[in-house]
Write an enzyme that holds these catalytic residues in place. Structure first.
Site, PDB file in Angstrom:
ATOM      1  N   SER A  72      -6.897   5.730   3.577  1.00 40.69           N
ATOM      2  CA  SER A  72      -6.950   4.818   2.429  1.00 40.69           C
ATOM      3  C   SER A  72      -7.370   3.422   2.896  1.00 40.69           C
ATOM      4  O   SER A  72      -8.155   2.738   2.233  1.00 40.69           O
ATOM      5  CB  SER A  72      -5.586   4.722   1.743  1.00 40.69           C
ATOM      6  OG  SER A  72      -5.393   5.792   0.849  1.00 40.69           O
ATOM      7  N   LYS A  91       5.427   1.673  -3.067  1.00 44.58           N
ATOM      8  CA  LYS A  91       5.347   3.034  -3.622  1.00 44.58           C
ATOM      9  C   LYS A  91       5.665   2.929  -5.105  1.00 44.58           C
ATOM     10  O   LYS A  91       6.314   1.978  -5.542  1.00 44.58           O
ATOM     11  CB  LYS A  91       6.370   3.941  -2.922  1.00 44.58           C
ATOM     12  CG  LYS A  91       6.098   5.410  -3.058  1.00 44.58           C
ATOM     13  CD  LYS A  91       5.085   5.918  -2.044  1.00 44.58           C
ATOM     14  CE  LYS A  91       4.719   7.367  -2.311  1.00 44.58           C
ATOM     15  NZ  LYS A  91       3.933   7.954  -1.218  1.00 44.58           N
ATOM     16  N   LYS A 120       0.864  -1.183   0.000  1.00 44.64           N
ATOM     17  CA  LYS A 120       0.000   0.000   0.000  1.00 44.64           C
ATOM     18  C   LYS A 120       0.894   1.224   0.000  1.00 44.64           C
ATOM     19  O   LYS A 120       1.799   1.342   0.833  1.00 44.64           O
ATOM     20  CB  LYS A 120      -0.879  -0.010   1.265  1.00 44.64           C
ATOM     21  CG  LYS A 120      -1.856   1.125   1.330  1.00 44.64           C
ATOM     22  CD  LYS A 120      -3.131   0.806   0.589  1.00 44.64           C
ATOM     23  CE  LYS A 120      -3.945   2.038   0.242  1.00 44.64           C
ATOM     24  NZ  LYS A 120      -3.522   2.747  -0.981  1.00 44.64           N
ATOM     25  N   GLY A 155      -2.638   8.242  -4.442  1.00 40.66           N
ATOM     26  CA  GLY A 155      -1.963   9.418  -5.006  1.00 40.66           C
ATOM     27  C   GLY A 155      -0.727   9.818  -4.219  1.00 40.66           C
ATOM     28  O   GLY A 155      -0.421   9.270  -3.166  1.00 40.66           O
ATOM     29  N   ASP A 156       0.002  10.770  -4.750  1.00 44.66           N
ATOM     30  CA  ASP A 156       1.153  11.403  -4.090  1.00 44.66           C
ATOM     31  C   ASP A 156       1.409  12.665  -4.925  1.00 44.66           C
ATOM     32  O   ASP A 156       0.500  13.135  -5.626  1.00 44.66           O
ATOM     33  CB  ASP A 156       2.370  10.447  -4.069  1.00 44.66           C
ATOM     34  CG  ASP A 156       3.501  10.950  -3.170  1.00 44.66           C
ATOM     35  OD1 ASP A 156       3.422  10.742  -1.951  1.00 44.66           O
ATOM     36  OD2 ASP A 156       4.455  11.576  -3.673  1.00 44.66           O
TER      37      ASP A 156
HETATM   38  P1  NDP Z   1       0.964  17.747  -4.556  1.00 47.25           P
HETATM   39  O1  NDP Z   1       1.456  17.376  -5.896  1.00 47.25           O
HETATM   40  O2  NDP Z   1      -0.490  17.921  -4.344  1.00 47.25           O
HETATM   41  O3  NDP Z   1       1.679  19.082  -4.047  1.00 47.25           O
HETATM   42  C1  NDP Z   1       3.071  19.134  -3.945  1.00 47.25           C
HETATM   43  C2  NDP Z   1       3.466  20.526  -3.513  1.00 47.25           C
HETATM   44  O4  NDP Z   1       4.858  20.510  -3.218  1.00 47.25           O
HETATM   45  C3  NDP Z   1       3.272  21.581  -4.579  1.00 47.25           C
HETATM   46  O5  NDP Z   1       3.005  22.814  -3.998  1.00 47.25           O
HETATM   47  C4  NDP Z   1       4.630  21.580  -5.291  1.00 47.25           C
HETATM   48  O6  NDP Z   1       4.944  22.799  -5.933  1.00 47.25           O
HETATM   49  C5  NDP Z   1       5.569  21.345  -4.137  1.00 47.25           C
HETATM   50  N1  NDP Z   1       6.774  20.641  -4.628  1.00 47.25           N
HETATM   51  C6  NDP Z   1       6.847  19.400  -5.151  1.00 47.25           C
HETATM   52  N2  NDP Z   1       8.091  19.090  -5.519  1.00 47.25           N
HETATM   53  C7  NDP Z   1       8.831  20.161  -5.221  1.00 47.25           C
HETATM   54  C8  NDP Z   1      10.206  20.472  -5.350  1.00 47.25           C
HETATM   55  N3  NDP Z   1      11.079  19.589  -5.881  1.00 47.25           N
HETATM   56  N4  NDP Z   1      10.617  21.686  -4.907  1.00 47.25           N
HETATM   57  C9  NDP Z   1       9.738  22.558  -4.353  1.00 47.25           C
HETATM   58  N5  NDP Z   1       8.417  22.337  -4.211  1.00 47.25           N
HETATM   59  C10 NDP Z   1       7.973  21.159  -4.629  1.00 47.25           C
HETATM   60  O7  NDP Z   1       1.560  16.616  -3.565  1.00 47.25           O
HETATM   61  P2  NDP Z   1       1.054  16.214  -2.115  1.00 47.25           P
HETATM   62  O8  NDP Z   1       0.580  17.400  -1.380  1.00 47.25           O
HETATM   63  O9  NDP Z   1       0.191  15.034  -2.260  1.00 47.25           O
HETATM   64  O10 NDP Z   1       2.419  15.680  -1.458  1.00 47.25           O
HETATM   65  C11 NDP Z   1       3.311  16.530  -0.729  1.00 47.25           C
HETATM   66  C12 NDP Z   1       4.197  15.684   0.164  1.00 47.25           C
HETATM   67  O11 NDP Z   1       3.393  14.908   1.069  1.00 47.25           O
HETATM   68  C13 NDP Z   1       5.086  14.660  -0.552  1.00 47.25           C
HETATM   69  O12 NDP Z   1       6.286  14.502   0.161  1.00 47.25           O
HETATM   70  C14 NDP Z   1       4.265  13.372  -0.442  1.00 47.25           C
HETATM   71  O13 NDP Z   1       5.077  12.225  -0.560  1.00 47.25           O
HETATM   72  C15 NDP Z   1       3.715  13.527   0.949  1.00 47.25           C
HETATM   73  N6  NDP Z   1       2.532  12.725   1.238  1.00 47.25           N
HETATM   74  C16 NDP Z   1       1.385  12.836   0.510  1.00 47.25           C
HETATM   75  C17 NDP Z   1       0.286  12.075   0.824  1.00 47.25           C
HETATM   76  C18 NDP Z   1      -1.025  12.242   0.130  1.00 47.25           C
HETATM   77  O14 NDP Z   1      -2.005  11.631   0.596  1.00 47.25           O
HETATM   78  N7  NDP Z   1      -1.129  13.032  -0.927  1.00 47.25           N
HETATM   79  C19 NDP Z   1       0.334  11.071   1.892  1.00 47.25           C
HETATM   80  C20 NDP Z   1       1.554  11.089   2.676  1.00 47.25           C
HETATM   81  C21 NDP Z   1       2.606  11.866   2.314  1.00 47.25           C
HETATM   82  P3  NDP Z   1       4.999  22.856  -7.536  1.00 47.25           P
HETATM   83  O15 NDP Z   1       3.580  22.745  -7.962  1.00 47.25           O
HETATM   84  O16 NDP Z   1       5.643  24.139  -7.844  1.00 47.25           O
HETATM   85  O17 NDP Z   1       5.847  21.653  -7.939  1.00 47.25           O
END
Ligand code: NDP
Length: 449
Positions: A381, A129, A93, A168-169
């Site tokens: 999830s 993942k 998962k 998603g991620d």
């Molecule tokens: P999204 O794609 O919805 O949002 C990501 C955000 O982070 C955007 O604002 C993006 O900006 C910014 N970002 C991504 N990569 C970079 C980078 N290299 N440098 C600077 N800014 C960056 O992703 P999520 O909100 O889903 O995920 C965010 C984090 O949370 C990740 O680490 C993910 O693994 C973790 N996570 C997510 C879960 C989920 O349910 N969605 C669950 C558990 C953990 P820009 O648009 O400019 O790239």
């Protein structure tokens, strides 16, 4: 770097040798091993059974070609990944990430973290993942759909509600899950809702799944605050990122009485002293697929957009890195300490560099790691899978209550475990040890597999 227990040194050296060039994976493994010294001393069976070495080797790694056609007729080729890391506690998962930085080392770090996070929830889910180096930014809906269909045309054969259940991620939200689930359904001719999570409400999704990672993050911090008799009331909070996790973390902070004064994307950050307007941020990000700079323009004169510089330079009580790995470095940590920040909690996966984490702890900042803090996403999830299996759907209130209860359980388990192993108050040690022991015990019970 902290010193590793001498029994764990050869294990880490083997990980370095066998996985060259995978810096993020090395970092994630080291971070867990640094907590396990007291565990292998107290329970020699973990070292004797090679269970830690086995945990560091994924059960299966799948890498595949993803060809697709752009709107203008050009053929593009991306690379797809799924690392099925550990299934001792349940089906693999973990989410799928679409971002140009995705490579095998990144997927392995995320998959490794996921094992312990999922274990910590107490729910029956293993760790995995996946993702691709595809960049959805600037692509039309039709291009994203063709990419997702091609991606799933290979991935589907590895999935199943009892086998592997992606979500998603970064770069994968409701739109992408829809296109991928649609292709899965079409290829298999089966409506297997429990094969993917993060689905829309009318086609098998769960209430609160969209909000779960951000809400869960804030529920966890609320428990940290309550543990010292404090609350969110009047607290200034800085949140990096402006995606799924960040948006719902901001919303929940506001509901609990705090004020989020800044958020960001890879193009800079915005400062909104009155508090980020979540509805406007959602409109900019979800509907227009725009940037936080547009938020600043639409919100008016009181808001500033800073293109260069670090969001961690802002004075705050609580900092929530919610964007991506290693986004909070030593400079950021020093600025937070200087400005009196009291709590740093990781909404993103491994957003704090090891040195930055150490500086924060040495300065007395209360620091909580991602595998505990952001586990609410995967926990919800699992609740979605539960509803799919029983063909039921729960109300928002009931599901949110379950999420809050799960986050409370994780918080308390971290502190109890930290106490038990002689590191009182350490959320890092508590999360790593509690996550590890549950999955390691299951592996021992299942024989040498
Ligand atoms: P999204 O794609 O919805 O949002 C990501 C955000 O982070 C955007 O604002 C993006 O900006 C910014 N970002 C991504 N990569 C970079 C980078 N290299 N440098 C600077 N800014 C960056 O992703 P999520 O909100 O889903 O995920 C965010 C984090 O949370 C990740 O680490 C993910 O693994 C973790 N996570 C997510 C879960 C989920 O349910 N969605 C669950 C558990 C953990 P820009 O648009 O400019 O790239």
């Amino acid at each position: 770097m902290s010193v590793l227990d001498k029994q764990l040194v050869p294990i880490f050296e083997e990980v370095l040798d066998r996985n060259p060039g995978e810096a993020e994976f090395h970092q994630a493994v080291r971070e867990v091993l640094e907590s396990l010294g007291p565990v292998v001393t107290k329970h020699p069976q973990y070292a004797d059974s090679a269970v830690i070495r086995r945990l560091c080797e994924p059960e299966r790694q799948i890498i595949f070609r993803v060809p697709w056609v752009t709107d203008s007729g050009k053929i593009e080729v991306n690379r797809g990944f799924r690392v099925e890391f550990n299934s001792a506690l349940g089906p693999y998962k973990g989410g799928l990430r679409f971002h140009p930085s995705v490579n095998l080392g990144i997927v392995k770090f995320l998959g490794f973290e996921q094992i312990f996070k999922n274990s910590l929830t107490g729910l029956p889910i293993g760790g995995g993942k996946g993702g691709s180096d595809f960049d959805p930014k600037g692509r039309s809906d039709a291009e994203v759909m063709r990419f997702c269909q091609s991606f799933m045309t290979e991935l589907y054969r590895h999935l199943g509600e009892y086998t592997d259940v992606p979500a998603g991620d970064i770069g994968v939200g409701g739109r992408e899950i829809g296109y991928m689930f649609g292709q899965y359904k079409r290829i298999t001719n089966r409506y297997e809702s429990g094969t993917m999570t993060g689905k829309g409400l009318s086609w098998g999704g769960s209430q609160v799944r969209t909000e779960a990672t951000g809400y869960g993050t804030v529920f966890f911090i609320d428990e940290m605050l309550k543990a010292t008799g404090a609350s969110f009331e009047g607290k200034r909070v800085v949140v990096s990122g402006s995606g799924n996790v960040a948006i719902y973390a901001i919303e929940k902070v506001h509901q609990l009485g705090g004020t989020v004064i800044a958020c960001s994307d890879s193009g800079g950050y915005v400062v909104d002293p009155a508090g980020i307007d979540v509805a406007l941020l959602q409109e900019v990000k979800d509907e227009r697929r725009g940037r936080v700079s547009e938020y600043a323009t639409l919100r008016g004169d009181t808001v500033t957009h800073v293109a260069d510089g670090s969001i961690w330079d802002l004075a705050c009580d609580i900092a929530l890195p919610c964007a991506t790995q290693n986004e909070l470095d030593t400079e950021g940590a020093l600025a937070l300490i200087r400005n009196g920040c009291q709590i740093v909690a990781e909404g993103a996966n491994m957003p704090t560099t090891p040195d930055a984490g150490r500086l924060l702890l040495e300065a007395g900042v209360r620091f909580a790691p991602a595998k505990a803090v952001n586990a609410g996403g995967v926990a919800t999830s699992a609740l979605e899978m539960q509803q799919n299996a029983s063909r039921d759907s729960w109300t928002f209130e009931h599901t949110e209550d379950r999420l809050a209860e799960i986050m409370r359980g994780i918080h308390d388990r971290c502190l109890e475990t930290a106490d038990e192993y002689g590191t009182p108050g350490s959320y890092v040690a508590g999360a790593n040890i509690a996550g590890f022991t549950r999955v390691a015990d299951a592996m021992l019970a299942l024989g040498v597999i």
